[in-house]
Design an enzyme around this catalytic site. Structure first.
Site, short mmCIF file in Angstrom:
data_model
loop_
_atom_site.label_atom_id
_atom_site.label_comp_id
_atom_site.label_asym_id
_atom_site.label_seq_id
_atom_site.Cartn_x
_atom_site.Cartn_y
_atom_site.Cartn_z
N ALA A 168 0.87 -1.19 0.00
CA ALA A 168 0.00 0.00 0.00
C ALA A 168 0.90 1.23 0.00
O ALA A 168 2.13 1.11 0.17
CB ALA A 168 -0.89 0.02 1.23
N LYS A 169 0.35 2.36 -0.22
CA LYS A 169 1.10 3.62 -0.08
C LYS A 169 0.10 4.75 0.04
O LYS A 169 -1.05 4.63 -0.44
CB LYS A 169 2.00 3.86 -1.30
CG LYS A 169 3.20 4.73 -1.00
CD LYS A 169 4.30 3.98 -0.28
CE LYS A 169 5.47 4.86 0.07
NZ LYS A 169 6.60 4.05 0.56
#
Ligand code: NAD
Length: 418
Positions: A107-108
């Site tokens: 994720a980011k």
């Protein structure tokens, strides 16, 4: 300072993915399933600024994959943050967690903002509002943010507090990279740079290049770059140049790294460091050295400057610092590249240790963290090197093959398709 060529990091991430899966001969159905992000969220973040104005920021959270476990990835505050950049970084996180074999997906997150021109109060209000906006996605069992460029343990403490207020009890496991007093892990702050150091040690062993006396250039003297520089300096290497967004400093006999770290902590920049000369970003990249550590932002080495690089090893502390064209040029010059999804995986590895400690309410000694980290990084290095040598592919393709292969295997075992 960088000599960055404008380029879309997400295009790079997809191109690297395609190169690896073509080599692997991965089934087309699986390939389509794991290539793209599972969830993409864009949020409006209204913030009352100190002068009374309300400013609207745009923020993002992208979950690329939850096939192998909860999504995991940092949050970046930077003027150049775009949705495509966040998608690229989330994609790399998926393969990175799989390369070091920790049970997370990628994720980011990020906010397009200029934190250097914001007060602590504005940053806190922006962080809390952003946290509220991404609340439906995050949680210790589903998506766990961490620091990235221009975010730190204080940012994580605000996120943890905002999330905990919605639950009515403290939830330290919702973020990693927290202050120690809030359930952070010893050794997390220096984990990325320490991981970079371990992979450089392994590369030197493989290439039979003595680390003692080796010359090093570090582009981006922030968390990742300065810690790697410190450990290389302690191991007897000579760090001859370093840079940050303010400038580049050079001393052919080696910079005094503890003093440079002290100056960066006190004054916020490397520019004007005593007993060094100022050079340009292009000159820094072209310095003859054994090890170049790009530790700033994406696309720093590209088609127009890659042929100037005169290093034997390029250790990608940053995410995506080499474009695919630069990769090909460096490969043809025989440069040994330690790809980002291996080289800088120490950060997420110790984030995993932090999450485990929070979940168990049992905390480790610093040396335990270092020992486990060294084991994980050196095992991953051996796994990547084996594919590189046996399949005669670049180290980047080898690392991607390892990470993507593990995700594909998880998809097949879970049967994630109708
Ligand atoms: P940081 O904010 O601590 O440091 C970034 C440094 O880069 C700063 O010193 C800044 O001055 C410098 N910089 C910014 N623009 C620059 C430019 N144009 N030219 C030269 N230097 C410039 O960030 P960080 O956490 O050290 O992250 C650096 C890189 O490492 C990023 O690509 C990040 O995604 C990656 N990374 C960080 C971690 C982590 O745990 N911190 C983990 C994995 C990867």
């Amino acid at each position: 300072m960088l000599t960055t060529m404008a380029g879309n990091a997400y295009d790079v991430a997809l191109e690297n993915f395609d190169s690896a899966v073509d080599t692997m001969g991965l089934d087309n159905n699986i390939r389509e399933m794991i290539k793209y992000p599972e969830r993409v969220l864009t949020v409006t973040v209204p913030v009352r600024m100190d002068d009374g104005r309300i400013h609207r920021f745009e923020g993002y959270r992208v979950q690329h994959s939850m096939v192998r476990g909860p999504a995991k990835g940092g949050i970046r505050f930077h003027p150049q943050v775009t949705l495509d950049e966040v998608k690229a970084l989330a994609t790399w996180m998926t393969w990175k967690c799989a390369v070091v074999n920790i049970p997370f997906g990628g994720a980011k997150g990020g906010i397009t903002c200029d934190p250097k021109h914001m007060s602590p109060g504005e940053l806190e209000r922006m962080t809390r509002r952003y946290t509220s906006a991404i609340l439906p996605l995050i949680g210790p069992e589903r998506d766990i943010p961490a620091p990235d460029v221009y975010t730190n343990s204080q940012t994580m403490a605000w996120i943890m507090d905002t999330y905990s207020m919605t639950k009515g009890y403290p939830v330290p496991g919702v973020v990693t990279g927290k202050p120690i007093s809030l359930g952070g892990s010893l050794g997390r702050n220096e984990a990325t740079g320490r991981g970079v150091f371990y992979t450089i040690q392994s590369s030197c062993d493989h290439l039979r290049l003595p680390l003692k006396g080796a010359t090093v250039v570090v582009q981006g003297f922030g968390n990742a770059g300065s810690v790697a520089a410190q450990l290389l300096h302690e191991a007897g290497a000579k760090v001859i140049a370093a840079s940050d967004s303010t400038g580049c400093v050079y001393n052919k006999d080696g910079l005094d790294i503890p003093e440079l770290i002290h100056m960066k902590a006190c004054c916020g920049h490397v520019k004007g460091f005593p007993e060094s000369e100022a050079i340009t970003p292009s000159e820094l990249l072209a310095l003859e050295c054994d090890i170049l550590v790009p530790a700033a932002l994406e696309n720093a080495v590209h088609v127009e400057n890659a042929s100037c690089v005169r290093a034997k090893i390029v250790a990608e502390a940053a995410n995506g610092p080499l474009t695919p064209a630069a990769d090909r040029i460096l490969e043809s010059k025989g440069v040994f590249v330690i790809p980002d999804i291996l080289c800088n995986a120490g950060g997420v590895t110790v984030s995993y240790f932090e999450w485990v400690q929070d979940e168990q309410h049992l905390f480790w000694e610093t040396q335990d963290v270092y020992n486990h980290l060294e084991h994980v990084m050196k095992t991953a290095f051996r796994d990547v090197l084996k594919i590189h040598l046996e399949r005669k592919v670049s180290t980047r393709i080898a690392a991607n093959m390892l990470g993507i292969g593990r995700v594909a295997e998880a998809v097949l075992l879970r049967g994630i398709y109708p």
